[in-house]
Design an enzyme around this catalytic site. Structure first.
Site, PDB file in Angstrom:
ATOM      1  N   GLY A 195      -6.378   3.571  12.718  1.00  0.00           N
ATOM      2  CA  GLY A 195      -5.101   2.870  12.855  1.00  0.00           C
ATOM      3  C   GLY A 195      -4.437   3.047  14.203  1.00  0.00           C
ATOM      4  O   GLY A 195      -3.264   2.725  14.371  1.00  0.00           O
TER       5      GLY A 195
ATOM      6  N   GLU B 182     -15.305   8.901   9.985  1.00  0.00           N
ATOM      7  CA  GLU B 182     -14.038   8.343  10.461  1.00  0.00           C
ATOM      8  C   GLU B 182     -13.247   9.421  11.190  1.00  0.00           C
ATOM      9  O   GLU B 182     -12.536  10.211  10.548  1.00  0.00           O
ATOM     10  CB  GLU B 182     -13.200   7.832   9.275  1.00  0.00           C
ATOM     11  CG  GLU B 182     -13.853   6.749   8.465  1.00  0.00           C
ATOM     12  CD  GLU B 182     -12.820   5.861   7.758  1.00  0.00           C
ATOM     13  OE1 GLU B 182     -12.922   4.647   7.909  1.00  0.00           O
ATOM     14  OE2 GLU B 182     -11.926   6.386   7.076  1.00  0.00           O
TER      15      GLU B 182
ATOM     16  N   GLU C   6      -6.712   9.997   4.749  1.00  0.00           N
ATOM     17  CA  GLU C   6      -5.319   9.836   4.303  1.00  0.00           C
ATOM     18  C   GLU C   6      -5.094  10.556   2.976  1.00  0.00           C
ATOM     19  O   GLU C   6      -3.998  11.060   2.714  1.00  0.00           O
ATOM     20  CB  GLU C   6      -4.971   8.335   4.212  1.00  0.00           C
ATOM     21  CG  GLU C   6      -4.833   7.735   5.612  1.00  0.00           C
ATOM     22  CD  GLU C   6      -5.191   6.263   5.716  1.00  0.00           C
ATOM     23  OE1 GLU C   6      -5.254   5.568   4.686  1.00  0.00           O
ATOM     24  OE2 GLU C   6      -5.420   5.801   6.859  1.00  0.00           O
TER      25      GLU C   6
ATOM     26  N   SER D  65     -10.399   1.919  13.805  1.00  0.00           N
ATOM     27  CA  SER D  65     -10.047   0.870  14.778  1.00  0.00           C
ATOM     28  C   SER D  65     -11.215  -0.066  15.104  1.00  0.00           C
ATOM     29  O   SER D  65     -11.379  -0.486  16.254  1.00  0.00           O
ATOM     30  CB  SER D  65      -9.470   1.495  16.053  1.00  0.00           C
ATOM     31  OG  SER D  65      -8.256   2.171  15.772  1.00  0.00           O
TER      32      SER D  65
ATOM     33  N   ASN E 142     -11.475  -1.479   3.624  1.00  0.00           N
ATOM     34  CA  ASN E 142     -10.539  -0.622   2.909  1.00  0.00           C
ATOM     35  C   ASN E 142      -9.148  -1.199   3.113  1.00  0.00           C
ATOM     36  O   ASN E 142      -8.573  -1.067   4.184  1.00  0.00           O
ATOM     37  CB  ASN E 142     -10.631   0.810   3.466  1.00  0.00           C
ATOM     38  CG  ASN E 142      -9.590   1.736   2.856  1.00  0.00           C
ATOM     39  OD1 ASN E 142      -8.902   1.378   1.899  1.00  0.00           O
ATOM     40  ND2 ASN E 142      -9.481   2.936   3.406  1.00  0.00           N
ATOM     41  N   TRP E 143      -8.640  -1.840   2.086  1.00  0.00           N
ATOM     42  CA  TRP E 143      -7.334  -2.507   2.210  1.00  0.00           C
ATOM     43  C   TRP E 143      -6.176  -1.515   2.194  1.00  0.00           C
ATOM     44  O   TRP E 143      -5.043  -1.886   2.438  1.00  0.00           O
ATOM     45  CB  TRP E 143      -7.156  -3.543   1.086  1.00  0.00           C
ATOM     46  CG  TRP E 143      -8.130  -4.694   1.130  1.00  0.00           C
ATOM     47  CD1 TRP E 143      -9.137  -4.883   2.050  1.00  0.00           C
ATOM     48  CD2 TRP E 143      -8.185  -5.813   0.245  1.00  0.00           C
ATOM     49  NE1 TRP E 143      -9.818  -6.049   1.783  1.00  0.00           N
ATOM     50  CE2 TRP E 143      -9.248  -6.655   0.670  1.00  0.00           C
ATOM     51  CE3 TRP E 143      -7.447  -6.202  -0.881  1.00  0.00           C
ATOM     52  CZ2 TRP E 143      -9.590  -7.837   0.022  1.00  0.00           C
ATOM     53  CZ3 TRP E 143      -7.790  -7.391  -1.533  1.00  0.00           C
ATOM     54  CH2 TRP E 143      -8.841  -8.195  -1.084  1.00  0.00           C
ATOM     55  N   LYS E 144      -6.460  -0.275   1.840  1.00  0.00           N
ATOM     56  CA  LYS E 144      -5.416   0.757   1.736  1.00  0.00           C
ATOM     57  C   LYS E 144      -4.289   0.252   0.819  1.00  0.00           C
ATOM     58  O   LYS E 144      -4.570  -0.462  -0.134  1.00  0.00           O
ATOM     59  CB  LYS E 144      -4.929   1.170   3.129  1.00  0.00           C
ATOM     60  CG  LYS E 144      -6.113   1.577   4.027  1.00  0.00           C
ATOM     61  CD  LYS E 144      -5.719   2.261   5.297  1.00  0.00           C
ATOM     62  CE  LYS E 144      -6.980   2.617   6.089  1.00  0.00           C
ATOM     63  NZ  LYS E 144      -6.685   3.365   7.317  1.00  0.00           N
TER      64      LYS E 144
ATOM     65  N   HIS F 206     -11.095  10.056   1.710  1.00  0.00           N
ATOM     66  CA  HIS F 206     -10.524   9.432   2.909  1.00  0.00           C
ATOM     67  C   HIS F 206      -9.528  10.403   3.554  1.00  0.00           C
ATOM     68  O   HIS F 206      -8.828  11.135   2.857  1.00  0.00           O
ATOM     69  CB  HIS F 206      -9.827   8.116   2.536  1.00  0.00           C
ATOM     70  CG  HIS F 206      -9.474   7.306   3.743  1.00  0.00           C
ATOM     71  ND1 HIS F 206      -8.361   7.560   4.502  1.00  0.00           N
ATOM     72  CD2 HIS F 206     -10.111   6.270   4.341  1.00  0.00           C
ATOM     73  CE1 HIS F 206      -8.320   6.705   5.519  1.00  0.00           C
ATOM     74  NE2 HIS F 206      -9.369   5.915   5.446  1.00  0.00           N
TER      75      HIS F 206
HETATM   76  P1  13P Z   1      -8.476   1.154  10.763  1.00  0.00           P
HETATM   77  O1  13P Z   1      -9.657   0.221  10.850  1.00  0.00           O
HETATM   78  O2  13P Z   1      -7.197   0.453  10.465  1.00  0.00           O
HETATM   79  O3  13P Z   1      -8.405   2.064  11.957  1.00  0.00           O
HETATM   80  O4  13P Z   1      -8.715   2.098   9.492  1.00  0.00           O
HETATM   81  C1  13P Z   1      -9.941   2.734   9.362  1.00  0.00           C
HETATM   82  C2  13P Z   1     -10.003   3.362   8.025  1.00  0.00           C
HETATM   83  O5  13P Z   1      -9.326   4.330   7.746  1.00  0.00           O
HETATM   84  C3  13P Z   1     -10.901   2.765   7.031  1.00  0.00           C
HETATM   85  O6  13P Z   1     -11.035   3.584   5.914  1.00  0.00           O
END
Ligand code: 13P
Length: 254
Positions: free
Chosen positions: A171, A165, A95, A212, A9-11, A93
């Site tokens: 993160g 998650e 976020e 993470s 997931n590149w966000k 997600h």
């Molecule tokens: P990180 O791997 O940066 O913690 O992010 C996880 C995530 O939200 C994947 O969707």
């Protein structure tokens, strides 16, 4: 019987040009066929990354989708549009839940919309730190899973991917322990799937851990039979670390 899956997931990272370079490096470095690999770039990079992935086994996913097929929804992207490029779509997600106020009802509609157009949802569920500390992890994860999926047919449910998650692990560099992730996935993700759709479906759905994940800790998760892979954020932005996670998964699941 479930193929391992590592999704990146590149966000909100990577321009189309940067995304092409990253996708090319991942394609060229990929040395396994046992692990399914999915890249989820931002919308603007999807066509460019698609071109780079032509003829490779790597699949594309989007990071979000609207529940309507078309109409007056400024700024939104519909499943019909994604279908031309993507096989997967991340839905719910944390976020999106946190910053864009997506609730379980919206997420449910998005899951139905994706399925209607043959996109495979990667449904994200997970508790916040406050919820974990209040002992609510199980109820939160079970409720999110149930509300997103209630009303699906067992056939529809069986094809899904779910990512557990924990919000506090995203993160932060503070991943869950493998044992913790395994317990939540077994009891509250697969347990809820079994209640809704029966044991066979609960055993067919692929469930990932996210939060993470690194090449160093991925084995801790994928060594557990109930965990089929990972949804990777930060470590998916560099070919070296993302390939490290993929190849370690292939080794552990072999
Ligand atoms: P990180 O791997 O940066 O913690 O992010 C996880 C995530 O939200 C994947 O969707």
């Amino acid at each position: 019987m479930r193929q391992p899956l590592i999704a990146g997931n590149w966000k909100m990272n990577k321009t189309a040009t940067e995304g092409q370079a990253l996708a090319r490096a991942i394609r060229e470095g990929l040395q396994t066929q046992t692990v399914e690999v999915v890249l989820c770039p931002p919308f603007t990079a999807i066509p460019a990354v698609h071109a780079v992935l032509q003829g490779s086994p790597i699949h594309l996913g989007a990071q979000n989708v609207h529940w309507e097929d078309a109409g007056a929804f400024t700024g939104e992207i519909s499943p019909v549009m994604l279908k031309e490029w993507c096989r997967y779509v991340i839905i719910g997600h944390s976020e999106r839940r946190q910053y864009f106020h997506e609730d379980d009802e919206m997420i449910h509609r998005k899951v139905l919309a994706a399925l209607r157009h043959g996109l495979i949802p990667i449904l994200c569920v997970g508790e916040t730190l406050a919820q974990r500390e209040a002992g609510e992890t199980g109820t939160v994860v079970a409720t999110q899973t149930r509300r997103a999926l209630e009303g699906l047919s067992p056939e529809q449910a069986a094809g899904l991917v779910i990512a557990y998650e924990p919000v506090w692990a995203i993160g932060t560099g503070r991943a869950a322990t493998g044992a913790d992730a395994e317990e939540v996935i077994r009891r509250w993700v697969r347990g809820t799937l079994e209640e809704l759709f029966g044991l066979e479906v609960a055993q067919r759905v692929r469930v990932l851990y996210g939060g993470s994940v690194t090449p160093e800790n991925i084995a801790e998760f994928v060594c557990r039979p109930t965990i089929d892979g990972a949804l990777v954020g930060g470590a998916s932005l560099k070919a070296e670390t993302f390939l490290g996670i993929i190849h370690e998964t292939a080794r552990v699941k072999a």
